[in-house]
Scaffold this active site. Structure first.
Site, mmCIF file in Angstrom:
data_model
loop_
_atom_site.group_PDB
_atom_site.id
_atom_site.type_symbol
_atom_site.label_atom_id
_atom_site.label_comp_id
_atom_site.label_asym_id
_atom_site.label_seq_id
_atom_site.Cartn_x
_atom_site.Cartn_y
_atom_site.Cartn_z
ATOM 1 N N ASN A 1 -6.434 -2.740 2.138
ATOM 2 C CA ASN A 1 -6.379 -4.160 2.218
ATOM 3 C C ASN A 1 -7.759 -4.898 2.376
ATOM 4 O OD1 ASN A 1 -3.550 -4.425 1.894
ATOM 5 N ND2 ASN A 1 -3.283 -4.603 4.002
ATOM 6 N N ARG B 1 0.696 -1.177 0.104
ATOM 7 C CA ARG B 1 0.005 0.027 -0.032
ATOM 8 C C ARG B 1 0.909 1.169 -0.023
ATOM 9 N NH1 ARG B 1 -3.761 -0.612 4.856
ATOM 10 N NH2 ARG B 1 -2.200 -1.780 5.827
#
EC number: 6.2.-.-
Length: 803
Positions: free
Chosen positions: A36, A18
């Site tokens: 996520n 990320r």
């Protein structure tokens, strides 16, 4: 405004994915968010200019090119966002942000534990850094994963680090997308993280200053230098360690551990130290230094090699790897190991923390109870190991790194199944009895467990069932069918049958050597409909589809089915399981099969191997064979290796670990392969079902004659290897020509023998055949579960019942 949703699947959680998305999206001028969830990573983007497809395309190109080192992108799926609420949310974004994880159905994977990265090693070595000498230093590019995880999405609350609230400094790193510790779930420092301490076997904590050491790890290093044996808690379990150059310490470790012959693994500070004892190629160096940091089997060079300060390295203790031409070595893969070995210019023994064949200890209290009698001191810490993960073992053979044990650094990384398996339903394959792993099938992928060990041991069997329950929960797999070995008494098969009956699930039996073949096909991406290959499957033994014991098989087959077109001649195993443990029994059985024991004794009376056998209870064994009582016939290649080793007096009178005699025979042969021309002969017969039978009878006359002539044992061992490789290759070439097959697959534990594997592979490649070898999973029974899963999935997809 136009916007799109981008779904990224693969190993993309807990690896700094990320933050990479965040950095690249900003660099490409995109607004949006990333999070996520149970399927992987979900990205929503819109450009600063409506419809800026070029910005999104460039972003995705860079994302693939700059993927974090531990991440693996399997698929990227793009679709326009039409939902008004989602579009409204994005319209208010002024930049690109990272959102909290979403709890949805799990379709992503867990990343394997990774060796400490160079940046973290530099920190623990820097006196000015706040993590100087901190043994739990990690970041998103390294550190524990599977060993500490309890569930996914992979967040700190679902790991054993939940017990350690982060201090303000660590929390700031954790929340900063620009920091390499952003959402590094095991992130910690000396202020807030786990602690390490040293205690004696009675449980008394030791003061490091009493040993003139700055901390517990430095004190442990001093004790090792004094010849002590230590139990060390690491990433996925405990090790037992001692100075590998101290003969007394190594001998005492073997005595306490009850590991009397099996080679001991070594850990060395750096490549220079390893080069003092082993030959290290560039490929070897990359494997040792990579994120998996496995035990690597390397050719031994004794004390020859790098010199330091004008002196050669001290020789290893003779009991480290007696009679072996290879050593199993690894580099430090955790901060504890780096700190422990910082001052060592020689290796440490670093073997599993257990009694021989028991599961490795992972719990402090268990370690004190089980290892307190094995170790003088224990180096402990308070970060819980939730999942036991042994060290992986790799060997470079036929030009590629091949896994012999798949565990730390590799498991549970999913393996994509070949084309044609995309629609396979959720399945569970329960594996074999020895070197067990199990395998889940989900979303066109195979998820193999880490190496679990031999289920004959009750403690290992309990660990197997615990780990199986964990994986089913961790990956949220609800199997629609189960696959098991045909052997009626394997514990894994019994568990599978019980589970199938309890849950009302189809049970698919997969013959052992067919599973080896299917494992090789899956390992090499062989498509479901690509057609049959010729499999040569050589191992100790497996339950045959005819109810006999197989172990030297030529199978013409694919995932769905097979035909046994040839095999090694079946020879009795007098005493059953005792013949696996006592190689001399196999020598007697082979000589009895090859002309009769009385004829051999009359012809070679007084010869050492004949004399050794003459002192055994051969009359009883002869009766067992003649009456077929506790003397099952087996085509086992492993038992043939045992018999030859017994003739040469190598490998031991009674084996203490699987493959001991065969490994000794390979080590003996390795020094003389270039001195041998033709190998010993084999004959060909026709079996009762019309199959070809490879008969070792002729080799025994040549081999025993060479012994009587005083031929060096290493040349006899080499001639056996050359003869077997020649016979296997010639038979396979005839079969492929007869059947119109151009691809050969090799598997089974015997093909962990580098001499045999490379000799046979060369013959096939010269003949223009394609050769499939195992690489991502072991050729031994550690890869059987993958083959069971692939064979079962193929049958389900084709609507074939399998029980």
């Amino acid at each position: 405004m136009t916007a799109e949703s981008i779904r990224v699947r693969g190993l993309v959680q807990g690896v700094g994915f990320r933050p990479t998305v965040w950095r690249l999206a900003r660099a490409c001028g995109l607004r949006g968010d990333v999070r996520n969830d149970g399927e992987g990573v979900l990205i929503r983007v819109c450009g600063n200019i409506a419809g800026d497809d070029a910005g999104v395309n460039g972003f995705l190109t860079r994302l693939r090119e700059e993927c974090p080192p531990l991440a693996r992108i399997d698929t990227i799926e793009r679709c326009p966002i039409a939902d008004p609420q989602a579009l409204a949310d994005l319209a208010h974004r002024q930049d690109f942000v990272i959102l909290e994880s979403a709890a949805t159905a799990v379709h992503t994977g867990i990343v394997a534990d990774a060796a400490t990265c160079a940046a973290c090693v530099a920190e623990i070595r820097d006196p000015a850094d706040r993590r100087h000498r901190y043994p739990f230093t990690n970041c998103t590019h390294c550190g524990p994963r599977l060993s500490i995880v309890a569930g996914i999405p992979y967040d700190r609350a679902r790991t054993s680090m939940a017990a350690f609230p982060m201090c303000p400094d660590c929390a700031a790193e954790y929340k900063d997308p620009a920091d390499r510790r952003f959402h590094a779930q095991p992130n910690a420092c000396p202020v807030c993280g786990p602690k390490v301490w040293l205690q004696d076997a009675a449980g008394c904590v030791l003061d490091p200053t009493a040993l003139d050491a700055e901390d517990a790890i430095a004190a442990a290093s001093r004790l090792l230098a004094e010849g002590r044996i230590l139990a060390i808690k690491g990433i996925g379990g405990f090790h037992l360690a001692c100075d590998a150059t101290d003969p007394d310490a190594v001998a005492e470790l073997r005595r306490r551990k009850r590991r009397y012959a099996k080679p001991l693994a070594l850990m060395a500070r750096d490549l220079d130290v390893i080069r003092g004892y082993c030959r290290v190629t560039g490929r070897d160096a990359a494997l040792l230094s990579g994120p998996a940091a496995p035990i690597l089997l390397l050719d031994r060079v004794g004390s020859r090699g790098a010199e330091r300060d004008g002196e050669r390295p001290r020789p290893l203790a003779p009991d480290v790897a007696p009679g072996q031409t290879t050593l199993g070595v690894m580099l430090p893969y955790s901060p504890i190991h780096h700190l422990l070995l910082a001052d060592w210019d020689r290796p440490l023994v670093m073997t599993s923390g257990n009694l021989s064949e028991e599961p490795q200890c992972i719990d402090n209290a268990d370690a004190l109870g089980r290892l307190g009698q094995l170790a003088d001191h224990l180096l402990l810490h308070d970060r819980a190991i939730l999942n036991r993960v042994d060290d992986s073992v790799v060997r470079v053979m036929a030009g590629e790194a091949r896994l012999l044990r798949r565990a730390r650094g590799f498991a549970p990384t999913p393996l994509p199944l070949p084309p044609g398996f995309e629609a396979a339903p959720p399945l569970l394959a329960l594996g074999g009895e020895l070197k067990n792993t199990f395998c889940l099938v989900r979303d066109g992928q195979a998820i193999l467990s880490q190496h679990l060990g031999d289920l004959e041991d009750a403690k290992t069997a309990r660990e197997y069932e615990r780990t199986l329950a964990l994986y089913l929960d961790l990956f949220q797999v609800v199997p629609e069918a189960l696959a098991v070995d045909l052997h009626p008494d394997y514990r894994s098969s019994l568990i599978g049958r019980d589970r199938a009956a309890r849950d009302g699930l189809p049970l698919i039996g997969v013959q052992h050597h067919h599973a080896h073949l299917a494992s090789t096909l899956a390992d090499n991406g062989w498509p479901l409909d690509a057609g049959p290959v010729l499999g040569i499957l050589l191992d100790g033994l497996g339950y045959g589809s005819d109810g006999t014991l197989w172990g030297g098989e030529f199978l013409l087959g694919d995932y769905l089915d097979f035909e046994r077109v040839a095999h090694l001649k079946a020879v009795a195993m007098p005493g059953g399981i005792r013949a696996i443990l006592e190689p001399w029994r196999n020598l007697y059985a082979h000589l009895e099969s090859a002309g009769g024991w009385d004829a051999w004794r009359a012809r070679f009376a007084g010869l050492e191997p004949i004399e050794r056998l003459d002192g055994k209870p051969l009359e009883i064994l002869g009766t067992l064979i003649a009456r077929g009582l506790n003397a099952p016939l087996s085509s086992s290649t492993g038992r043939l290796f045992d018999a030859v080793a017994a003739a040469l007096g190598v490998g031991g009178e009674v084996l203490t670990y699987e493959g001991q005699a065969a490994i000794a025979l390979e080590s003996l042969a390795a020094v003389a392969m270039d001195r041998v021309g033709e190998g010993y002969p084999f004959a060909r017969l026709t079996g009762p079902a019309g199959e070809l039978v490879l008969d070792p009878t002729p080799l025994w006359g040549a081999l025993i004659t060479d012994i009587s002539r005083g031929c060096p044992p290493e040349e006899i061992a080499a001639a056996f290897h050359v003869g077997l490789a020649t016979a296997l290759s010639a038979l396979a070439l005839d079969l492929t020509s007869r059947c119109g097959i151009s691809t050969v697959a090799l598997s089974g534990g015997v093909f962990q023998n580098r001499l045999l594997l490379e000799s046979v592979t060369r013959s096939f490649e010269v003949a223009g055949l394609r050769v499939l070898l195992q690489r991502q999973v072991p050729a031994n029974d550690g890869g059987v579960s993958l083959g069971q899963a692939a064979a079962a999935a193929a049958r389900v997809l084709r609507g074939i019942s399998g029980a």
